[in-house]
Design an enzyme around this catalytic site. Sequence first.
Site, PDB file in Angstrom:
ATOM      1  N   HIS A  26      60.231  16.004  13.799  1.00 16.07           N
ATOM      2  CA  HIS A  26      60.721  16.309  15.307  1.00 16.07           C
ATOM      3  C   HIS A  26      59.364  16.021  16.848  1.00 16.07           C
ATOM      4  O   HIS A  26      58.763  16.939  17.533  1.00 16.07           O
ATOM      5  CB  HIS A  26      61.063  18.169  15.310  1.00 16.07           C
TER       6      HIS A  26
ATOM      7  N   ASP B 236      66.312  16.345  20.072  1.00 14.09           N
ATOM      8  CA  ASP B 236      66.415  14.902  19.712  1.00 14.09           C
ATOM      9  C   ASP B 236      68.043  14.067  19.235  1.00 14.09           C
ATOM     10  O   ASP B 236      67.893  13.294  19.929  1.00 14.09           O
ATOM     11  CB  ASP B 236      66.201  14.525  18.550  1.00 14.09           C
TER      12      ASP B 236
END
Length: 316
Positions: free
Chosen positions: A179, A152
């Site tokens: 996530h 990310d």
Amino acid sequence: VPERKVAVLGAAGGIGQPLALLMKLNPLVSKLSLYDIAGTPGVAADVSHINTRSEVCGYAGEEHLGKALEGADVVIIPAGVPRKPGMTRDDLFNINAGIVKSLCTAIAKYCPHALVNMISNPVNSTVPIAAEVFKKAGTYDEKRLFGVTTLDVVRAKTFYAGKANVNVAEVNVPVIGGHAGITILPLFSQATPKANLSDEDIKALTKRTQDGGTEVVEAKAGKGSATLSMAYAGAIFADACLKGLNGVPDVVECSYVQSNVTELPFFASKVRLGKNGVEEVLGLGPLSDYEKETLESLKPELLSSIEKGIKFANQS
Ligand code: ADP
């Protein structure tokens, strides 16, 4: 440079193979242990011919899992099944949850002090599952369990650099939360180098970061999910863990860990890594109004993923 053993569980897979390659290139690794249910002898033979420091061992089949784990300093877990188009990370839940549970049971037995880098999705749930397994085994140390959210961060950096027209190599963007989808919150208000982006730009960058996995799943059109960029991100995070273990100062990466930064028991934020794993979970810093709102709206989904993991670990 100290001896360090790194084990990759799921090393013959789409993420596992390039991750094995990248860890073979890391000079901090002295022993690289590659484990999968099948296919690891070939991957290990191939990677072992690369003329770098580490000795490579391949293990295939559950009867060799103990050997693969024994003495490991860092265990990286990409094992599982990949996401197919139309599938959410949560669809993977039952299969991957069971795999993670059995691998963590073995970690508790064979290398209870290793730093565990969880990649298997849904990370929002598999990290709480691992924690529950370790608690039951009496080996849980919250400083040694990490959900890898580095992809990310990698995506946020790349997309920000493209939009802000700054050198990507200099970019830093913290990413907090979880996530998966909307639980991923990049803090572009804290991004450096500073750039004057509009609110619409920030919203679009946030959405693209949150949907990065889907972008790859759709582009691969049935042939899998992010593997190469995930392997890169996993290798960056494992390297940070190794540097911390080796006493390098000021190693800071975002990671999904046990946390009291918010009211949620697990949360991703900046973490300082040290000789025992997590040295300090850093605060969130100043948030923009948009980030404050987005943070509040991600909490229910993240909490329910955490609870789902805990429930799975305790009932099956
Ligand atoms: P991804 O793209 O997420 O890496 P893959 O299916 O290509 O997905 O790879 C996942 C890997 O995990 C496969 O090589 C598979 O054999 C492995 N795997 C599945 N179950 C286990 C398990 N119980 N222990 C170790 N590895 C496993």
